[in-house]
Design an enzyme around this catalytic site. Structure first.
Site, PDB file in Angstrom:
ATOM      1  N   THR A  87     -26.881  -9.261 -54.149  1.00 56.40           N
ATOM      2  CA  THR A  87     -27.899 -10.206 -54.077  1.00 56.40           C
ATOM      3  C   THR A  87     -29.338  -9.843 -54.651  1.00 56.40           C
ATOM      4  O   THR A  87     -30.034 -10.538 -54.716  1.00 56.40           O
ATOM      5  CB  THR A  87     -28.155 -10.726 -52.370  1.00 56.40           C
ATOM      6  OG1 THR A  87     -28.311  -9.265 -51.824  1.00 56.40           O
ATOM      7  CG2 THR A  87     -27.149 -11.408 -51.869  1.00 56.40           C
ATOM      8  N   SER A  94     -31.990  -7.794 -57.512  1.00 55.47           N
ATOM      9  CA  SER A  94     -32.335  -7.871 -59.075  1.00 55.47           C
ATOM     10  C   SER A  94     -31.285  -7.446 -60.039  1.00 55.47           C
ATOM     11  O   SER A  94     -30.947  -8.395 -61.005  1.00 55.47           O
ATOM     12  CB  SER A  94     -33.647  -7.164 -59.354  1.00 55.47           C
ATOM     13  OG  SER A  94     -33.730  -7.039 -60.575  1.00 55.47           O
ATOM     14  N   VAL A  95     -30.557  -6.315 -59.565  1.00 54.76           N
ATOM     15  CA  VAL A  95     -29.432  -5.892 -60.469  1.00 54.76           C
ATOM     16  C   VAL A  95     -28.117  -6.562 -60.284  1.00 54.76           C
ATOM     17  O   VAL A  95     -27.601  -6.932 -61.075  1.00 54.76           O
ATOM     18  CB  VAL A  95     -29.608  -4.386 -60.603  1.00 54.76           C
ATOM     19  CG1 VAL A  95     -28.403  -3.944 -61.111  1.00 54.76           C
ATOM     20  CG2 VAL A  95     -30.753  -3.842 -60.939  1.00 54.76           C
ATOM     21  N   SER A 142     -26.351  -6.565 -47.715  1.00 54.67           N
ATOM     22  CA  SER A 142     -26.514  -5.991 -46.277  1.00 54.67           C
ATOM     23  C   SER A 142     -26.169  -7.115 -45.214  1.00 54.67           C
ATOM     24  O   SER A 142     -25.475  -8.071 -45.560  1.00 54.67           O
ATOM     25  CB  SER A 142     -28.226  -5.968 -45.901  1.00 54.67           C
ATOM     26  OG  SER A 142     -28.568  -7.295 -45.836  1.00 54.67           O
ATOM     27  N   CYS A 182     -33.704   2.807 -65.707  1.00 54.69           N
ATOM     28  CA  CYS A 182     -33.821   1.821 -66.988  1.00 54.69           C
ATOM     29  C   CYS A 182     -34.662   2.140 -67.967  1.00 54.69           C
ATOM     30  O   CYS A 182     -34.420   1.721 -69.266  1.00 54.69           O
ATOM     31  CB  CYS A 182     -34.265   0.545 -66.134  1.00 54.69           C
ATOM     32  SG  CYS A 182     -35.627   0.760 -65.186  1.00 54.69           S
ATOM     33  N   HIS A 215     -38.703  -3.558 -70.477  1.00 55.12           N
ATOM     34  CA  HIS A 215     -39.317  -2.493 -70.581  1.00 55.12           C
ATOM     35  C   HIS A 215     -40.064  -1.855 -71.852  1.00 55.12           C
ATOM     36  O   HIS A 215     -38.912  -1.595 -72.856  1.00 55.12           O
ATOM     37  CB  HIS A 215     -38.825  -1.251 -69.865  1.00 55.12           C
ATOM     38  CG  HIS A 215     -38.580  -1.394 -68.403  1.00 55.12           C
ATOM     39  ND1 HIS A 215     -39.186  -2.251 -67.703  1.00 55.12           N
ATOM     40  CD2 HIS A 215     -38.080  -0.350 -67.443  1.00 55.12           C
ATOM     41  CE1 HIS A 215     -38.701  -2.054 -66.225  1.00 55.12           C
ATOM     42  NE2 HIS A 215     -38.103  -1.094 -66.202  1.00 55.12           N
TER      43      HIS A 215
HETATM   44  N1  LIG Z   1     -34.084  -3.528 -61.269  1.00 57.15           N
HETATM   45  C1  LIG Z   1     -34.091  -2.722 -62.074  1.00 57.15           C
HETATM   46  O1  LIG Z   1     -34.470  -2.660 -63.392  1.00 57.15           O
HETATM   47  C2  LIG Z   1     -33.236  -1.490 -62.088  1.00 57.15           C
HETATM   48  C3  LIG Z   1     -32.850  -0.889 -60.547  1.00 57.15           C
HETATM   49  N2  LIG Z   1     -32.105   0.311 -60.549  1.00 57.15           N
HETATM   50  C4  LIG Z   1     -31.645   0.745 -59.147  1.00 57.15           C
HETATM   51  O2  LIG Z   1     -30.594  -0.259 -58.941  1.00 57.15           O
HETATM   52  C5  LIG Z   1     -30.554  -0.614 -57.442  1.00 57.15           C
HETATM   53  C6  LIG Z   1     -30.883  -2.011 -57.187  1.00 57.15           C
HETATM   54  O3  LIG Z   1     -32.190  -2.236 -57.644  1.00 57.15           O
HETATM   55  P1  LIG Z   1     -32.600  -3.554 -57.338  1.00 57.15           P
HETATM   56  O4  LIG Z   1     -31.780  -4.703 -57.659  1.00 57.15           O
HETATM   57  O5  LIG Z   1     -33.852  -3.863 -58.359  1.00 57.15           O
HETATM   58  O6  LIG Z   1     -32.906  -3.728 -55.833  1.00 57.15           O
HETATM   59  P2  LIG Z   1     -33.296  -4.971 -54.966  1.00 57.15           P
HETATM   60  O7  LIG Z   1     -34.091  -4.660 -53.915  1.00 57.15           O
HETATM   61  O8  LIG Z   1     -33.790  -6.351 -55.766  1.00 57.15           O
HETATM   62  O9  LIG Z   1     -31.660  -5.098 -54.319  1.00 57.15           O
HETATM   63  C7  LIG Z   1     -31.306  -4.450 -53.236  1.00 57.15           C
HETATM   64  C8  LIG Z   1     -29.793  -4.919 -52.903  1.00 57.15           C
HETATM   65  O10 LIG Z   1     -29.435  -3.890 -51.809  1.00 57.15           O
HETATM   66  C9  LIG Z   1     -28.841  -4.401 -50.854  1.00 57.15           C
HETATM   67  N3  LIG Z   1     -29.066  -3.794 -49.570  1.00 57.15           N
HETATM   68  C10 LIG Z   1     -30.097  -3.297 -48.902  1.00 57.15           C
HETATM   69  N4  LIG Z   1     -29.883  -2.948 -47.805  1.00 57.15           N
HETATM   70  C11 LIG Z   1     -28.514  -2.692 -47.820  1.00 57.15           C
HETATM   71  C12 LIG Z   1     -27.870  -2.243 -46.699  1.00 57.15           C
HETATM   72  N5  LIG Z   1     -28.196  -1.554 -45.547  1.00 57.15           N
HETATM   73  N6  LIG Z   1     -26.476  -2.476 -46.782  1.00 57.15           N
HETATM   74  C13 LIG Z   1     -25.905  -3.151 -47.651  1.00 57.15           C
HETATM   75  N7  LIG Z   1     -26.674  -3.517 -48.912  1.00 57.15           N
HETATM   76  C14 LIG Z   1     -28.079  -3.320 -48.895  1.00 57.15           C
HETATM   77  C15 LIG Z   1     -29.594  -5.878 -50.767  1.00 57.15           C
HETATM   78  O11 LIG Z   1     -28.793  -6.700 -50.126  1.00 57.15           O
HETATM   79  P3  LIG Z   1     -29.738  -7.988 -49.247  1.00 57.15           P
HETATM   80  O12 LIG Z   1     -30.116  -9.048 -50.183  1.00 57.15           O
HETATM   81  O13 LIG Z   1     -28.689  -8.380 -48.170  1.00 57.15           O
HETATM   82  O14 LIG Z   1     -30.932  -7.512 -48.586  1.00 57.15           O
HETATM   83  C16 LIG Z   1     -29.703  -6.177 -52.194  1.00 57.15           C
HETATM   84  O15 LIG Z   1     -28.573  -6.640 -52.696  1.00 57.15           O
HETATM   85  C17 LIG Z   1     -31.677   0.365 -56.947  1.00 57.15           C
HETATM   86  O16 LIG Z   1     -31.090   1.633 -56.530  1.00 57.15           O
HETATM   87  C18 LIG Z   1     -32.477   0.645 -58.240  1.00 57.15           C
HETATM   88  O17 LIG Z   1     -33.255   1.662 -58.049  1.00 57.15           O
HETATM   89  C19 LIG Z   1     -31.661   0.696 -61.786  1.00 57.15           C
HETATM   90  C20 LIG Z   1     -32.024   0.392 -63.060  1.00 57.15           C
HETATM   91  C21 LIG Z   1     -32.606  -0.567 -63.249  1.00 57.15           C
HETATM   92  N1  LIG Z   2     -37.697   2.525 -61.144  1.00 59.12           N
HETATM   93  C1  LIG Z   2     -37.420   1.436 -62.265  1.00 59.12           C
HETATM   94  C2  LIG Z   2     -36.083   0.791 -61.914  1.00 59.12           C
HETATM   95  C3  LIG Z   2     -34.869   1.867 -61.739  1.00 59.12           C
HETATM   96  O1  LIG Z   2     -34.344   2.385 -62.861  1.00 59.12           O
HETATM   97  O2  LIG Z   2     -34.812   2.509 -60.739  1.00 59.12           O
HETATM   98  P1  LIG Z   2     -33.895   3.585 -60.452  1.00 59.12           P
HETATM   99  O3  LIG Z   2     -34.255   4.965 -61.368  1.00 59.12           O
HETATM  100  O4  LIG Z   2     -34.319   4.294 -59.117  1.00 59.12           O
HETATM  101  O5  LIG Z   2     -32.511   3.401 -60.586  1.00 59.12           O
HETATM  102  C4  LIG Z   2     -38.551   0.505 -62.256  1.00 59.12           C
HETATM  103  O6  LIG Z   2     -39.231   0.507 -61.259  1.00 59.12           O
HETATM  104  O7  LIG Z   2     -38.504  -0.159 -63.216  1.00 59.12           O
END
Ligand SMILES: NC(=O)C1=CN([C@@H]2O[C@H](COP(=O)(O)OP(=O)(O)OC[C@H]3O[C@@H](n4cnc5c(N)ncnc54)[C@H](OP(=O)(O)O)[C@@H]3O)[C@@H](O)[C@H]2O)C=CC1
Ligand SMILES: N[C@@H](CC(=O)OP(=O)(O)O)C(=O)O
Length: 357
Positions: free
Chosen positions: A13, A15-16, A38, A151, A248
């Site tokens: 659910t 962003s990724v 979650s 990223c 980015h």
């Molecule tokens: N955004 C980006 O460009 C990038 C992000 N990342 C990494 O990817 C990961 C996801 O990032 P992003 O999508 O931005 O984060 P978000 O905050 O948008 O999404 C987090 C996700 O984790 C789930 N979650 C939170 N708590 C729990 C739990 N206790 N048990 C199970 N699921 C849980 C949420 O579910 P719910 O909706 O139910 O709360 C949601 O689906 C992070 O580690 C981030 O650092 C890496 C590269 C790029």
């Molecule tokens: N930290 C990056 C997203 C990301 O890549 O997070 P992480 O390195 O924790 O997967 C941003 O905020 O644009």
């Protein structure tokens, strides 16, 4: 043709996670099979659990899937599990999945520094996946974790790796990033009040990731399958958050180790000519062109260039000499595609093409 491999998505659910759902819908090799998030979301249909923020509509293949909690027992039928979990919870959950014999390809930072975990940007160091081949041959059906990078690191290492392949070592790199708000995720993400008419010159932990991850990704794999950092390269990063939705942008300066510098035109041609393994293997999501070199004086720009080759390609512009270093240029990458979900999918496609999934 029906997809042959079952895919799970953790953090479906987020962003990724939403980008995983979009990129896996109608995928020729992977079927969206299980969605985890979650306990707040578990038990609901995906359409009801997610606050959908993509321009495309929710794919039909996802809308009625019931979200489950991220427990390995729910995912045992999956051939591959993509993780877009918040790093606060990714560590324990991903380890449970690995110990249950599952293959986890993770966007979270938790295991990127682990000595036995490949840290892969599939456009540049898919050779690091070879350690997986050796492990799979040793012990059938064992679990493992593969990480893709931060990223911003993903956008940086592709042109660096292409230039190293052509001209030899790069000794010094400086990079200043202008990072989109989707990089911070949705929960809670960057508050509108904080970013409107503003630039935030700080992203927690980001500069350390760029400075370290780059050296693992561009480093080598030793005989014992351990990963050696590229020791003769120094990277200095400054990271900023800007009011852009996705994409980015990075201002990069490099200094070659060799005294025999190429010309600007030779640097551009080396970037244009670069071909990666996923293109050679014919991976469905591989970009047509890994690196697009733009000649316009004011490109790349996030809104105009981030979706090149569906967000899997890297755009480079303003390649020019640098009076302090050797060269400087601008890099743009889509942070949730090649910077996150797309990298995970391309890693899985590469493993699939090599018979490792
Ligand atoms: N955004 C980006 O460009 C990038 C992000 N990342 C990494 O990817 C990961 C996801 O990032 P992003 O999508 O931005 O984060 P978000 O905050 O948008 O999404 C987090 C996700 O984790 C789930 N979650 C939170 N708590 C729990 C739990 N206790 N048990 C199970 N699921 C849980 C949420 O579910 P719910 O909706 O139910 O709360 C949601 O689906 C992070 O580690 C981030 O650092 C890496 C590269 C790029
Ligand atoms: N930290 C990056 C997203 C990301 O890549 O997070 P992480 O390195 O924790 O997967 C941003 O905020 O644009």
């Amino acid at each position: 043709m029906t997809a042959t491999k079952k895919a799970g998505v953790l953090g479906a659910t987020g962003s990724v996670g939403q980008k995983f759902i979009l990129l896996l819908a109608e995928h020729p090799d992977f079927e969206l099979y299980r969605l985890g998030a979650s306990s707040r979301s578990a038990g609901k249909s995906y359409a009801k659990a997610v606050k959908w923020r993509q321009t495309a509509t929710i794919p039909q293949s996802a809308t009625e899937l019931v979200v489950v909690e991220c427990k390995a027992s729910e995912f045992v039928d999956c051939d591959v599990v993509f993780s877009g979990l918040d790093s606060d919870v990714a560590g324990d959950i991903e380890m449970e999945f690995k110990e249950s014999g599952l293959v986890v390809i993770s966007n979270a930072k938790n295991y990127r520094r682990a000595p036995d975990v490949p840290l892969v940007v599939p456009l540049i160091n898919s050779s690091h996946l070879d350690v997986v081949a050796r492990r799979v041959k040793q012990e059938e059906k064992q679990g493992f974790i593969i990480c893709n990078s931060n990223c911003s690191t993903a956008g940086l290492v592709v042109p660096l790796g292409a230039l190293i392949a052509k001209f030899g070592d790069i000794s010094d790199v400086t990079v200043t990033t202008l990072q989109a708000i989707s990089g911070a995720g949705f929960s809670p993400g960057v508050l509108g009040f904080d970013i409107l008419d503003n630039v935030i010159p700080y992203i927690s932990g980001e500069e350390e990731k760029l400075e370290w991850e780059t050296k693992k990704i561009l480093g080598s794999v030793a005989e014992d399958d351990s990963f050696a950092l590229r020791s003769n390269m120094t990277v200095s990063a400054q990271c900023n958050r800007v009011a852009v939705s996705d994409g980015h942008l990075e201002c990069v300066s490099i200094k070659f180790a060799t005294p025999h510098k190429p010309s600007v035109e030779e640097v551009k041609q080396a970037l244009r000519d670069y071909v990666c393994e996923s293109q050679i293997l014919g991976c469905p999501s591989a970009p047509k062109q890994c690196i697009y070199v733009l000649e316009e004086a004011d490109r790349p720009q996030p809104r105009l260039d981030r979706n090149r080759d569906n967000g899997y390609a890297i755009s480079v512009g303003r390649v020019r000499e640098d009076p302090v270093f050797d060269f400087k240029f601008i890099v743009l990458s889509h942070n949730t595609v090649i910077g996150a979900a797309g990298s995970g999918i391309l890693i899985a496609e590469t493993l699939f093409k090599k018979g490792l999934l």
